[in-house]
Write a protein that holds these residues in place. Structure first.
Motif, PDB file in Angstrom:
ATOM      1  N   ASN A 185       0.349   3.051  -3.439  1.00 19.50           N
ATOM      2  CA  ASN A 185      -0.762   3.969  -3.203  1.00 19.50           C
ATOM      3  C   ASN A 185      -0.266   5.317  -2.683  1.00 19.50           C
ATOM      4  O   ASN A 185      -0.335   6.328  -3.371  1.00 19.50           O
ATOM      5  N   LYS A 186       0.274   5.326  -1.467  1.00 20.39           N
ATOM      6  CA  LYS A 186       0.703   6.588  -0.862  1.00 20.39           C
ATOM      7  C   LYS A 186       1.916   7.170  -1.584  1.00 20.39           C
ATOM      8  O   LYS A 186       1.999   8.376  -1.797  1.00 20.39           O
ATOM      9  N   GLU A 187       2.905   6.322  -1.970  1.00 20.66           N
ATOM     10  CA  GLU A 187       4.119   6.801  -2.621  1.00 20.66           C
ATOM     11  C   GLU A 187       4.167   6.383  -4.105  1.00 20.66           C
ATOM     12  O   GLU A 187       5.224   6.112  -4.660  1.00 20.66           O
ATOM     13  N   TYR A 188       3.003   6.375  -4.742  1.00 21.17           N
ATOM     14  CA  TYR A 188       2.940   5.893  -6.125  1.00 21.17           C
ATOM     15  C   TYR A 188       3.800   6.741  -7.065  1.00 21.17           C
ATOM     16  O   TYR A 188       4.522   6.208  -7.909  1.00 21.17           O
ATOM     17  N   ASP A 225       0.823  -1.209   0.000  1.00 24.20           N
ATOM     18  CA  ASP A 225       0.000   0.000   0.000  1.00 24.20           C
ATOM     19  C   ASP A 225       0.860   1.264   0.000  1.00 24.20           C
ATOM     20  O   ASP A 225       0.539   2.241  -0.673  1.00 24.20           O
ATOM     21  N   LEU A 226       1.966   1.211   0.755  1.00 22.86           N
ATOM     22  CA  LEU A 226       2.832   2.375   0.830  1.00 22.86           C
ATOM     23  C   LEU A 226       3.454   2.682  -0.533  1.00 22.86           C
ATOM     24  O   LEU A 226       3.463   3.833  -0.985  1.00 22.86           O
TER      25      LEU A 226
END
Length: 535
Positions: free
Chosen positions: A220-223, A216-217
């Motif tokens: 998503n957050k650091e895409y 997810d990191l």
């Protein structure tokens, strides 16, 4: 074993049987006596070609004469047979030997000469003259019929016009089908979807990142940070053919807890991507090559049909004399250069082919190219189409063996007085007329290295009387060292192409000491003569 330029080899069972047949035929032909004479033996021997079969017929005829005839007539018959064979051997390489009347005339002339010598010695009377005339005529007539028998001549049957029209229709349909098959190999006109490098990272992430705790990191957050790290690593990765740890940003490599596994998966996908691209390029090349071959086959069939329908050229033609010669490289037994000339209608073709290297392999390559080109041209195929087709065939062979062949082709229309010169990597050609020399050179690569779709470049020029056209291989002279050859041609005052060819080959050997195969082909266009002569 070689004796007097005649190679004697051990005969096979079939050849031995045929030799025995010729000997037996000569033996029993001598037994067909007529007043102490054997005209059938003389006619049969004259119908045989000089060589091993002619020698067998000669031996059989001499043996039969000694067996079936009294001693004095037998000697006379043997003299006739020996004289006939000597005349045939002496004239076998001349244009007269190829005439239909020559062998019967040789049989009749030899018979008359020997019979006349015996008649002068024994006394000439009306009865001896009658026998001599009868034996002379019989020898010539029997030679004619024996020639027909040995050659197995048949009378060609005339085909019905509708059969000819049906054949032309089938050829036309075949040519159209081959061209349509070639056009079907052209891919549809739509934008090609090139596989992007992004698929490498997508597939690698699908394998490694699926069960990762930081999924997810990273995605998503650091895409954006992850995308930029992959995007920055792409150029170096594709240039090198594999990815290395230094290609990726430090913040991404330190954050990824499965970085070694991810790097290994990326390299696997990079290799697969490059292999897929290489396969598609090869597939496109093979599709284009196959399309060109089908198209060229269609052109060959169409041109062969057109050549069969075209009327023969009429009008005055330039006469010509041709001389050719070749010598192998110093220390080699076989010459890698091959050369020939022939006529198709009013067009004179001269071909010189130089195989790569020297020796047996070079000779095999040059002879294959020369034979293929000669077959196309004799079938009525235009030189441009024949050269494209031959080059495509040698292109495939070059991919497998890495060999190539130079081609020097002269197409001279003797009726129109125009000529075209086609060169695939060949040495210059020289035109000498009186004291001036013109040099013709090409810039194409050798056959087998030339692009299969490239159009052959033609050098066109008019034909003039009293001109010499000299074609040479690079073992004689090339573009960088031919001033001596131009000076030799400008100063030469002879009119025999055979002498000129020998002079050029000898001078080339003295200058280069036989460091390569040497060959030369000379076409001379004399003025005020008719016919043609091969030297």
């Amino acid at each position: 074993m070689k004796i007097a330029n005649i190679t004697l080899e051990r005969a096979t069972a079939g050849e031995a049987l045929r030799l025995a047949g010729y000997g037996a035929a000569g033996f029993f032909a001598a037994g067909c006596c007529l007043e102490g004479r054997a005209p059938l033996a003389a006619g049969f021997l004259a119908a045989c070609r000089p060589g091993k079969y002619g020698l067998a017929a000669l031996a059989g005829g001499i043996g039969g004469s000694l067996v079936f005839l009294p001693f004095a007539p037998a000697l006379r018959g043997c003299g006739i047979l020996v004289l006939i064979y000597a005349v045939l051997s002496a004239f076998r390489d001349t244009k007269w030997f190829r005439q239909g009347w020559f062998r019967p005339a040789a049989a009749a002339g030899a018979t008359l000469a020997v019979e006349l010598a015996y008649a002068l010695q024994m006394g000439i009377g009306s009865e001896s003259l009658l026998r001599m005339a009868a034996c002379t005529v019989l020898s010539g007539v029997l030679c004619h019929y024996c020639s027909l028998l040995l050659r197995e001549a048949v009378i060609p049957r005339r085909k019905a016009p509708r059969d000819s029209e049906s054949l032309r229709q089938r050829l036309r349909l075949s040519a159209e089908a081959l061209r349509a098959r070639g056009e079907s190999l052209v891919p549809p006109q739509q934008p090609k979807k090139e596989e992007t490098p992004a698929v490498v990272f997508d597939r690698a992430a699908e394998v490694v990142c699926r069960g990762c705790a930081l999924r997810d990191l990273c995605w998503n957050k650091e895409y954006v940070s992850t995308f930029n790290a992959f995007n920055d690593a792409t150029p170096l990765m594709l240039e090198r053919g594999r990815a290395e740890a230094s290609d990726f940003a430090v913040h991404f490599a330190s954050r990824c807890i499965h970085f070694p596994q991810l790097l290994s998966a990326i390299n696997t996908e990079v290799t697969a991507l490059l292999l897929r691209r290489q396969y598609r390029r090869q597939l496109a090349r093979e599709r284009e090559r196959s399309r060109g071959q089908y198209t060229q086959l269609g052109e060959l069939v169409a041109q062969a049909m057109s050549a069969a329908e075209a009327p023969a050229a009429t009008g005055k033609e330039l006469c010509h004399e041709v001389a050719l010669g070749a010598e192998p490289k110093e220390g080699q037994r076989l010459c890698g250069d091959s050369l020939t000339w022939f006529r198709t209608g009013s067009t004179l073709y001269a071909i010189l082919s130089d195989g790569m290297g020297s020796g047996r392999e070079a000779q095999r390559e040059s002879q294959m190219a020369l034979r293929l080109l000669e077959q196309f041209l004799q079938a009525g195929i235009a030189p441009e189409t024949a050269l494209r087709t031959m080059n495509a065939a040698l292109n495939l062979r070059s991919d497998e063996q890495g060999s190539f062949t130079t081609i020097d082709l002269l197409a001279a229309d003797l009726s129109a007085g125009q000529a075209a010169l086609y060169k695939y990597g060949a040495a210059p050609t020289y035109i000498k007329r009186q004291g001036s020399v013109r040099r013709l050179a090409g810039a194409s690569l050798p056959a087998g290295l030339q692009d299969s779709g490239a159009e052959p470049q033609a050098i066109r020029f008019p034909l003039e009387e009293n001109a010499f056209l000299l074609m040479v291989s690079d073992g004689v002279a090339d573009s960088g060292d031919d001033q001596w050859l131009q000076d030799l041609l400008a100063g030469w005052q002879g009119s025999d192409p055979n002498v000129l060819t020998s002079l050029v080959l000898r001078e080339a050997y003295q200058r280069r000491h036989g460091d390569d195969d040497r060959s030369a082909l000379c076409v001379y266009l004399p003025a005020g003569k008719r016919g043609r002569r091969e030297v």
